[in-house]
Design an enzyme around this catalytic site. Structure first.
Site, PDB file in Angstrom:
ATOM      1  N   GLY B 358       0.822  -1.193   0.000  1.00 44.99           N
ATOM      2  CA  GLY B 358       0.000   0.000   0.000  1.00 44.99           C
ATOM      3  C   GLY B 358       0.853   1.238   0.000  1.00 44.99           C
ATOM      4  O   GLY B 358       2.045   1.161   0.276  1.00 44.99           O
ATOM      5  N   PRO B 359       0.238   2.363  -0.293  1.00 49.27           N
ATOM      6  CA  PRO B 359       0.983   3.613  -0.321  1.00 49.27           C
ATOM      7  C   PRO B 359       1.475   3.979   1.076  1.00 49.27           C
ATOM      8  O   PRO B 359       1.005   3.406   2.064  1.00 49.27           O
ATOM      9  CB  PRO B 359      -0.041   4.624  -0.834  1.00 49.27           C
ATOM     10  N   PRO B 360       2.418   4.930   1.163  1.00 47.16           N
ATOM     11  CA  PRO B 360       2.984   5.290   2.471  1.00 47.16           C
ATOM     12  C   PRO B 360       1.918   5.902   3.365  1.00 47.16           C
ATOM     13  O   PRO B 360       0.994   6.550   2.891  1.00 47.16           O
ATOM     14  CB  PRO B 360       4.035   6.347   2.126  1.00 47.16           C
ATOM     15  N   GLY B 361       2.068   5.646   4.642  1.00 47.31           N
ATOM     16  CA  GLY B 361       1.223   6.340   5.609  1.00 47.31           C
ATOM     17  C   GLY B 361      -0.155   5.747   5.799  1.00 47.31           C
ATOM     18  O   GLY B 361      -1.003   6.371   6.420  1.00 47.31           O
ATOM     19  N   VAL B 362      -0.425   4.545   5.283  1.00 46.38           N
ATOM     20  CA  VAL B 362      -1.756   3.989   5.488  1.00 46.38           C
ATOM     21  C   VAL B 362      -1.799   3.078   6.698  1.00 46.38           C
ATOM     22  O   VAL B 362      -2.832   2.519   6.995  1.00 46.38           O
ATOM     23  CB  VAL B 362      -2.267   3.224   4.249  1.00 46.38           C
ATOM     24  N   GLY B 363      -0.671   2.937   7.377  1.00 44.58           N
ATOM     25  CA  GLY B 363      -0.695   2.208   8.634  1.00 44.58           C
ATOM     26  C   GLY B 363      -0.285   0.759   8.535  1.00 44.58           C
ATOM     27  O   GLY B 363      -0.722  -0.065   9.322  1.00 44.58           O
ATOM     28  N   LYS B 364       0.608   0.434   7.601  1.00 42.95           N
ATOM     29  CA  LYS B 364       1.037  -0.952   7.454  1.00 42.95           C
ATOM     30  C   LYS B 364       1.802  -1.418   8.685  1.00 42.95           C
ATOM     31  O   LYS B 364       1.526  -2.471   9.248  1.00 42.95           O
ATOM     32  CB  LYS B 364       1.950  -1.097   6.211  1.00 42.95           C
ATOM     33  N   THR B 365       2.743  -0.586   9.092  1.00 45.80           N
ATOM     34  CA  THR B 365       3.584  -0.983  10.214  1.00 45.80           C
ATOM     35  C   THR B 365       2.778  -1.043  11.501  1.00 45.80           C
ATOM     36  O   THR B 365       2.879  -2.002  12.269  1.00 45.80           O
ATOM     37  CB  THR B 365       4.748  -0.001  10.363  1.00 45.80           C
ATOM     38  N   SER B 681      -7.089   2.809 -18.613  1.00 45.60           N
ATOM     39  CA  SER B 681      -8.491   3.001 -18.240  1.00 45.60           C
ATOM     40  C   SER B 681      -9.106   4.260 -18.852  1.00 45.60           C
ATOM     41  O   SER B 681     -10.297   4.504 -18.676  1.00 45.60           O
ATOM     42  CB  SER B 681      -8.633   3.033 -16.723  1.00 45.60           C
ATOM     43  N   LYS B 724     -12.223   5.925  -7.789  1.00 43.16           N
ATOM     44  CA  LYS B 724     -12.682   6.737  -8.919  1.00 43.16           C
ATOM     45  C   LYS B 724     -14.075   7.296  -8.664  1.00 43.16           C
ATOM     46  O   LYS B 724     -14.367   8.458  -8.928  1.00 43.16           O
ATOM     47  CB  LYS B 724     -12.669   5.902 -10.196  1.00 43.16           C
TER      48      LYS B 724
END
Lengths: 121, 786
Positions: B358-365, B681, B724
């Site tokens: 996922g993109p940075p800052g989404v709370g993976k860690t 798309s 979208k």
């Protein structure tokens, strides 16, 4: 440096260090019945080349020892007799009579007899 | 001229090579030069035995002339002489007085010099006396430094020398001065000057001597320290023996042995550890291997070979922990709970290996942390970003100096259990170079079939990693090697929607910032509009880091206002934000109400969520071919070309007169021109824009569309439907055309959004055109949308 210091120390020890421009004859001092007898080691010095003066307690013997050529065609191989001007001051414990002293040369030694004032009385 | 009157004299000349004779001083000399021998012989032949002694400027000159000699020398008398052999003479000369050399008379076999006495003026001053005392002081120090055992009468002698000039000369001969310095001293015009010169020379000498003494003393100290230590050690040993104690190394080994006996180790490990312990006993403690072996044994003793933490398999509790820590992320949480449920049924099951993308800052860690918390496992994390050495993961072999155990085993050791949750961050940013490929090492670590017997190079014993719950994180899957990707279960964490961000801000970010700034909830309030404004206009990101910083800035501003005396509660409204945060940073595309012919509304997916974009097409009279601008990627360019081909080949069906556009080129631009775009798309959007341009019929401004097209006119499904749709809604668009195949994805879109909007599902491009360009002729084949 240390080698030099040692040299200096050696001279200091043999009392030759504080060199005057004159040499100092060795002397013996005797107490006599009427004063003092001082014997100076002055071989090779002519009588006419010696002066003796007394100032208060001081007896000063000065003069010159002249070297002479022994014979033609001979040169020094070693030399240790000091030549030239000499001077020796002896301090005696009490005052002396300036006029009353006698000189005597015997076998290269100079004897100075001094009558002291106290003994005179 | 009369010699007696002027005081001039002519005397034999004795040049000295590297020394200077001072008046009043005796000096031993060794004479070897022929001319010098003759000069001394001549001097001795005279009644006075006087000779002039002058230093040579350059000691290298064998037969010095007048120019090679200094002009001031010393008249001396030879006191003693002897000849050890034919060629040399040893003299003891006594300096009498300083003389100036008027002329050197060259002759055979020796030189003579005409000289004039050069007495120094008798001067007395307080400075003279002060310098004399300082000099005596200095000389005392110098003598003490040079020869600590020098007899005390030496300084007595210096003290007794009243004449300052004589004192200078005496010192100059005592301390080894350069001939130049000695000559300078001989030539001084006054006693004062002589004293000054001597003082400066002697200061320098003393400094040099002090330094030398210090160096010597340091060396001595070092030596004695070592000896002392050695002696003390010997004594210590003796005392210990006397007391019946073992020496420390022995005690150390005993302690390790005790620990080894207590430790629960697998049989193989115990045997190996005992073998090494035996080796340690025999190794001398000074040997470098002693330490290596010792730290290896400690590692083995500390590793949790059998230690497990008990899993907390209460699903309800786990769910509440996950929900408390993270808002949204429904799908991921579900998957984790599934794994938990399996573990509950079968505790022996292999731990899963997950990969959060996922993109940075989404709370993976932080999600990893709360999983560990919900499971009750130890959490250890390490970042693989930029790691390019395989040995860092798997350790160095113990034969290398400075060898270390690998990061995986290190983490296990820290965790103290063999089933921790091990988070490997940034697995997509692994480096790779000649030192090895850490990704390949990860293959073994992450393979459930192999990691049961993972062998760290340093440890060199199999360690069971199969109970470790591995979670890797990555920003993108593109750079992860395929075999590695194959071993992991991919969980995508999408960016948060505006609604989710709003909720996260309310639940987590604002309270956290209040805590940081020690604000009370009664002192400050963020209105919903203000938060939305901050999310949309001041941040553009998938995660919430930037949002949190922005909230922090606002909070600090509020604190400042309170500190400046504002009493009432601060309410943050959208109109205040420009004051606090400065002008808006981002401008989302707004719906264009009326579209010109040739413009169509598309939808794009970015890491930061969705976006509305417009595709603009215009006809170029007299131009040729297709021009594409707006930083389009290769895929997007091809997709636009396919759209053009399709529209052109089916022009008749759309009521487009092909003949009338024969001499026109076409230009397609996608603003904003500076942002790179790619992906297939936008195919339907390009087709719509082209159809609208050729037919000179405007497309509907309230309709946005997305979908990939094929040359046969099919509309294929695309990704990122949720983002979208949300982007379209944000821009004020209420009608969206989607590929038919994407209908199922609408489930992800929040209910309230779905209710507000109208969706058109298209199977063919004709469906799209029918929905978007109402003025266009209806091809007979096309069916109206459902």
């Amino acid at each position: 440096m240390s080698r030099k210091v040692e040299t200096v120390l050696f001279f200091a020890a043999t009392q030759q260090f504080v060199a005057q421009t004159c040499w100092r004859p060795l002397a013996d001092v005797y107490r006599s019945r009427d004063g003092w007898v001082v014997k100076f080691e002055l071989p090779g010095v002519g009588r006419e080349d010696v002066q003796v003066t007394i100032q208060g307690c001081r007896l000063v013997v000065s003069g010159i020892r002249r070297d002479w050529i022994l014979e033609q065609g001979c040169a020094y191989h070693a030399m240790e007799i000091p030549y030239g001007r000499f001077e020796r001051t002896i301090e005696l414990p009490c005052g002396m009579e300036p006029q009353r002293f006698q000189l005597e040369f015997r076998d290269g030694l100079l004897l100075v007899r001094v009558a002291t004032e106290g003994e005179q009385r | 001229m009369n010699e007696q009157e002027t005081g001039t004299q002519t005397l034999p000349l004795l040049p000295l090579k590297s020394t200077v004779l001072f008046p009043y001083l005796l000096m031993p000399l060794s004479v070897g030069r022929k001319a010098s021998l003759a000069a001394v012989a001549a001097a001795l032949a005279a009644e006075e035995k006087e000779i002039v002694v002058v230093a040579q400027k350059d000691p290298g000159v064998e037969e010095p002339g007048q120019d090679d000699l200094y002009t001031i020398g010393t008249k001396a008398v030879v006191r003693k002489m002897q000849r050890p052999n034919e060629h040399t003479m040893e003299l003891l000369v006594l300096g009498l007085e300083r003389v100036a050399i008027i002329r050197v008379e060259t002759g055979e076999p020796y030189q003579r010099a005409r000289v004039r006495p050069l007495p120094l003026p008798e001067d007395t001053s307080p400075e003279l006396e002060a310098l004399r005392r300082a000099l005596i002081d200095l000389a005392g120090r110098a003598v003490a430094l040079a020869q600590p055992q020098a007899p005390p009468d030496l300084s007595q002698m210096l003290l007794g020398t009243e004449d300052p000039l004589r004192l200078c000369f005496l010192m100059a001969s005592m301390f080894s001065l350069d001939p130049e310095k000695e000559q300078a001293l001989l030539e001084t015009p006054s006693r004062l000057e002589a004293l000054r010169l001597m003082h400066s020379y002697l200061s320098h000498e003393v400094q040099v001597l002090e330094l030398r003494t210090k160096i010597a003393a340091d060396a001595r100290n070092e030596m004695s320290k070592e000896q002392r230590e050695y002696l003390l050690r010997q004594q210590l040993r003796a005392i210990q023996q006397e007391l019946g104690e073992k020496n420390p190394e022995q005690a150390d080994v005993e302690m390790l042995r005790e620990r080894l006996e207590k430790a629960e180790l697998p049989e193989e490990v115990r045997k190996e550890a005992e073998r090494e312990l035996g080796r340690l006993e025999r190794l001398p403690s000074a040997s470098p291997e002693h330490n290596v072996t010792r730290s290896w044994i400690e590692l083995v003793l500390e590793l949790p070979w059998n230690a497990l933490t008990e899993d907390q398999l209460d699903i309800a509790r786990a769910r509440s922990i996950l929900d408390d820590d993270h808002f949204g992320l429904k799908e991921v949480k579900e998957r984790i709970l599934e794994h938990l449920a399996v573990l509950q049924r079968n505790p022996g099951a292999k731990a899963p290996i997950l990969c959060f993308v996922g993109p940075p800052g989404v709370g993976k860690t932080s999600l990893g942390q709360s999983i560990a918390r919900s499971l009750g496992r130890k959490f250890e994390r390490m970042s693989l970003g930029g790691m390019h050495d395989e040995a860092e993961l798997r350790g160095h072999r113990r034969t290398y100096i400075g060898a270390m155990v690998g990061r995986v085993i290190q983490a296990i050791r820290r965790a103290g259990a063999k089933n921790p949750l091990l988070m490997l961050d940034e697995v997509d940013k692994l480096g790779r170079d000649f030192r090895g490929d850490p990704a390949s090492a990860l293959l073994e670590i992450l393979d459930p079939e192999q990691n049961r017997t993972f062998r760290d190079n340093y440890l060199d014993l199999p360690f069971d990693l199969s109970k470790v719950f591995f979670i890797t994180t990555a920003n993108s899957l593109d750079t992860i090697p395929r075999p590695l990707l194959d071993r992991m279960e991919i969980l995508r964490l999408r960016g948060y929607s505006e609604e989710e961000k709003l909720e996260i801000a309310r639940r987590y970010l604002i309270p956290r910032q209040y805590r940081e700034t020690n604000l009370a909830a009664e002192q400050c309030e963020f209105t919903e509009d203000a938060l939305r404004h901050m999310i949309g206009r001041y941040t553009r990101e998938a995660g919430v880091r930037q949002l949190e910083r922005t909230i922090g800035r606002v909070a600090r501003k509020v604190v400042l206002r309170l500190a400046e005396g504002q009493a009432e509660k601060v309410v943050v409204r959208p109109e205040d934000l420009a004051d606090i945060l400065g002008p808006e940073l981002f401008f989302p595309e707004k719906m264009r109400r009326e579209l010109a012919p040739g413009v169509a509304t598309g939808l794009a997916w970015t890491e930061a969520g969705g976006d509305v974009l417009y595709v603009e097409a215009i006809l170029l009279p007299g131009g040729k071919g297709l021009t594409l601008t707006g930083q389009l990627g290769e895929v997007m360019q091809e997709s636009v070309k396919a759209a053009q081909s399709y529209v052109w080949s089916h022009a008749d069906e759309f009521g487009i007169n092909r003949e009338s556009f024969k001499d026109y080129g076409i230009h397609i631009h996608v603003p904003a021109g500076a942002i790179p775009k790619d992906g297939p798309s936008a195919g339907v959007t390009a087709a719509t824009a082209l159809a609208s341009a050729y037919s000179r019929t405007p497309a509907r401004g309230d309709t946005a569309m997305t979908g990939e097209i094929t040359l046969s006119g099919l509309v294929l499904p695309i990704g990122g439907v949720k983002e979208k749709v949300l982007a379209a809604r944000r821009a004020g668009i209420r009608r969206v055309v989607l590929p038919k195949a994407n209908e199922k994805d609408l489930r992800e879109v929040p209910e309230e959004v779905r209710r507000e909007m109208e969706f058109v599902f298209a199977e063919r491009i004709e469906d799209v055109l029918a929905a978007a360009v109402p003025g266009l002729a209806r091809p007979h084949a096309a069916q109206p949308a459902a």
